[in-house]
Design a protein around this motif. Structure first.
Motif, PDB file in Angstrom:
ATOM      1  N   LEU A  12       0.807  -1.216   0.000  1.00  8.79           N
ATOM      2  CA  LEU A  12       0.000   0.000   0.000  1.00  8.79           C
ATOM      3  C   LEU A  12       0.844   1.271   0.000  1.00  8.79           C
ATOM      4  O   LEU A  12       0.338   2.349  -0.330  1.00  8.79           O
ATOM      5  CB  LEU A  12      -0.943   0.000   1.198  1.00  8.79           C
ATOM      6  CG  LEU A  12      -2.058  -1.061   1.165  1.00  8.79           C
ATOM      7  CD1 LEU A  12      -2.861  -1.030   2.453  1.00  8.79           C
ATOM      8  CD2 LEU A  12      -2.966  -0.860  -0.048  1.00  8.79           C
ATOM      9  N   ARG A  15       0.829   2.401  -3.645  1.00  9.40           N
ATOM     10  CA  ARG A  15      -0.413   3.032  -4.106  1.00  9.40           C
ATOM     11  C   ARG A  15      -1.593   2.321  -3.448  1.00  9.40           C
ATOM     12  O   ARG A  15      -1.435   1.229  -2.911  1.00  9.40           O
ATOM     13  CB  ARG A  15      -0.551   2.941  -5.631  1.00  9.40           C
ATOM     14  CG  ARG A  15      -0.465   1.525  -6.151  1.00  9.40           C
ATOM     15  CD  ARG A  15      -0.515   1.459  -7.665  1.00  9.40           C
ATOM     16  NE  ARG A  15      -0.136   0.141  -8.130  1.00  9.40           N
ATOM     17  CZ  ARG A  15      -0.943  -0.917  -8.152  1.00  9.40           C
ATOM     18  NH1 ARG A  15      -2.186  -0.803  -7.716  1.00  9.40           N
ATOM     19  NH2 ARG A  15      -0.518  -2.082  -8.592  1.00  9.40           N
ATOM     20  N   GLU A  16      -2.773   2.935  -3.534  1.00 10.69           N
ATOM     21  CA  GLU A  16      -3.961   2.221  -3.089  1.00 10.69           C
ATOM     22  C   GLU A  16      -4.293   1.143  -4.118  1.00 10.69           C
ATOM     23  O   GLU A  16      -3.927   1.249  -5.293  1.00 10.69           O
ATOM     24  CB  GLU A  16      -5.128   3.181  -2.901  1.00 10.69           C
ATOM     25  CG  GLU A  16      -5.770   3.705  -4.177  1.00 10.69           C
ATOM     26  CD  GLU A  16      -7.060   4.465  -3.886  1.00 10.69           C
ATOM     27  OE1 GLU A  16      -8.052   4.227  -4.599  1.00 10.69           O
ATOM     28  OE2 GLU A  16      -7.058   5.299  -2.956  1.00 10.69           O
ATOM     29  N   LEU A  46      -5.278   1.921   7.930  1.00 12.87           N
ATOM     30  CA  LEU A  46      -5.785   1.890   6.558  1.00 12.87           C
ATOM     31  C   LEU A  46      -7.303   2.020   6.577  1.00 12.87           C
ATOM     32  O   LEU A  46      -7.956   1.931   7.611  1.00 12.87           O
ATOM     33  CB  LEU A  46      -5.346   0.613   5.843  1.00 12.87           C
ATOM     34  CG  LEU A  46      -5.635  -0.757   6.481  1.00 12.87           C
ATOM     35  CD1 LEU A  46      -7.080  -1.189   6.295  1.00 12.87           C
ATOM     36  CD2 LEU A  46      -4.714  -1.827   5.894  1.00 12.87           C
ATOM     37  N   ARG A  54      -6.641   1.803   1.089  1.00 12.81           N
ATOM     38  CA  ARG A  54      -5.584   2.831   1.057  1.00 12.81           C
ATOM     39  C   ARG A  54      -5.063   3.052   2.470  1.00 12.81           C
ATOM     40  O   ARG A  54      -5.758   2.801   3.465  1.00 12.81           O
ATOM     41  CB  ARG A  54      -6.111   4.144   0.477  1.00 12.81           C
ATOM     42  CG  ARG A  54      -7.150   4.829   1.336  1.00 12.81           C
ATOM     43  CD  ARG A  54      -7.535   6.173   0.746  1.00 12.81           C
ATOM     44  NE  ARG A  54      -8.517   6.859   1.586  1.00 12.81           N
ATOM     45  CZ  ARG A  54      -8.196   7.623   2.631  1.00 12.81           C
ATOM     46  NH1 ARG A  54      -6.919   7.791   2.971  1.00 12.81           N
ATOM     47  NH2 ARG A  54      -9.145   8.216   3.347  1.00 12.81           N
TER      48      ARG A  54
END
Length: 336
Positions: A12, A15-16, A46, A54
């Motif tokens: 993560l 990136r998401e 998260l 994300r």
């Protein structure tokens, strides 16, 4: 689960990503994964929304910039398809497009076209393809046909519970002149004496319950000639936790085998209109996520085992266990 937490954070920080893609970046079973995601949500690390994950706390990414480990040329398998294997892939792809579609009743699913050829390459590299007699327990992947296209095996015999698949394999064997024979067989039934002790290699992709794996591996082991013979099978970490892996490896040793190779994430099950994702709404994981599959997340490791003692199957007679063959509490990618 600290190691799995690290894998999730590492992914993560790039990136998401969707839940399905994130699953592919970690090693826990699906139930363990979702328990950890829930815990990390509660801790404020998260967030999950509409099937995407994300990071909320970017401080956990300190020192993680610039690390890349995945080989994009070989899809992380270590095997590039080239030379004569490219020709095999082309012809195999033509044949496979007409295969019967996977059906829910038998928990069917097949690996990618490239993945099948890489499996053949691996078997070839280990010396288990040239002039060998190969037994295949369940052949959704059409491994028998891909192997026969190399012209290397002496003979291949396939058993499968699905009459459609057996008819397809026998028809293509006749059409191409392959040294393949195939017959309908349910692993729960007593194993035919005429197939015992006649083969050098067995290949299977067992269902991932302990009773199911015991049955599938026992049937393959029953066919082997003796010491030095080998077996190949796929196993995930998604529907088989470490505790289950321990039990499986104990069974392997009890049957007289050592594990010579485990190739991680060697097989990918693609989103294909004929594959098991076509009834994905019946999969527990899809119901849990709440959105459809958007990534080829279902991958398995490839085991190679070799007999160091006289092969001893754990199941020799009939063993009727019905639904327990296919499902247990880790079967989140098996339709219910």
């Amino acid at each position: 689960m600290e190691r799995i937490r690290n894998q999730i954070i590492q992914a993560l920080c790039e990136r998401e990503m969707s839940i399905y893609e994130l699953i592919d970046h970690q090693d826990a079973s699906i139930p363990e994964f979702f328990n950890l995601i829930r815990k990390m949500e509660d801790e404020g690390i998260l967030s999950v929304e509409n099937g995407f994950v994300r990071l909320k706390d970017r401080n956990v990414c300190e020192g993680l910039d610039g690390f890349e480990v995945y080989c994009k040329i070989c899809d992380g398998t270590g095997y590039e398809i080239r030379g004569l294997f490219n020709e095999v892939l082309r012809e195999y792809s033509k044949i496979a497009k007409d295969r019967p579609e996977a059906i829910e009743k038998f928990d069917q699913g097949f690996i990618s076209l490239d993945g099948v050829i890489r499996r053949v390459e691996f078997v070839f590299e280990r010396g288990d393809l040239l002039r060998t007699e190969i037994f295949v327990v369940g052949d959704d992947d059409l491994f028998s046909i891909a192997s026969a296209l190399t012209g290397l095996p002496k003979r291949i015999h396939v058993v499968d519970i699905d009459e459609r698949l057996i008819d397809f394999i026998n028809r293509k064997a006749d059409e191409y002149g392959f040294p393949i024979s195939a017959n309908v067989y349910d692993v729960q039934r007593a194993f035919p004496d005429e197939l015992k002790g006649k083969f050098d290699v067995f290949v299977t992709d067992p269902v991932e319950t302990i009773p199911g794996i015991k049955l599938f591996l026992s049937r393959g082991v029953s066919t082997l000639k003796g010491v030095g013979c080998s077996g190949y099978f796929g196993l995930t970490t998604l529907e088989a936790s470490r505790r289950k892996w321990y039990e499986i490896q104990r069974m392997i040793h009890e049957m007289g085998f050592v594990i010579t190779d485990i190739r991680r994430k060697f097989n990918v099950y693609p989103q294909d209109e004929k594959n098991f994702f076509r009834y994905q709404e019946k999969l527990p994981i899809v119901r849990r996520v709440g959105v459809g599959v958007d990534y080829n997340w279902y991958k398995s490791s490839l085991y190679r085992i070799e007999a160091v003692k006289e092969p001893k199957p754990l199941v020799e007679g009939e063993m009727i266990i019905d639904e327990a063959v296919y499902k247990d509490d880790e079967s989140w990618a098996t339709p219910y």
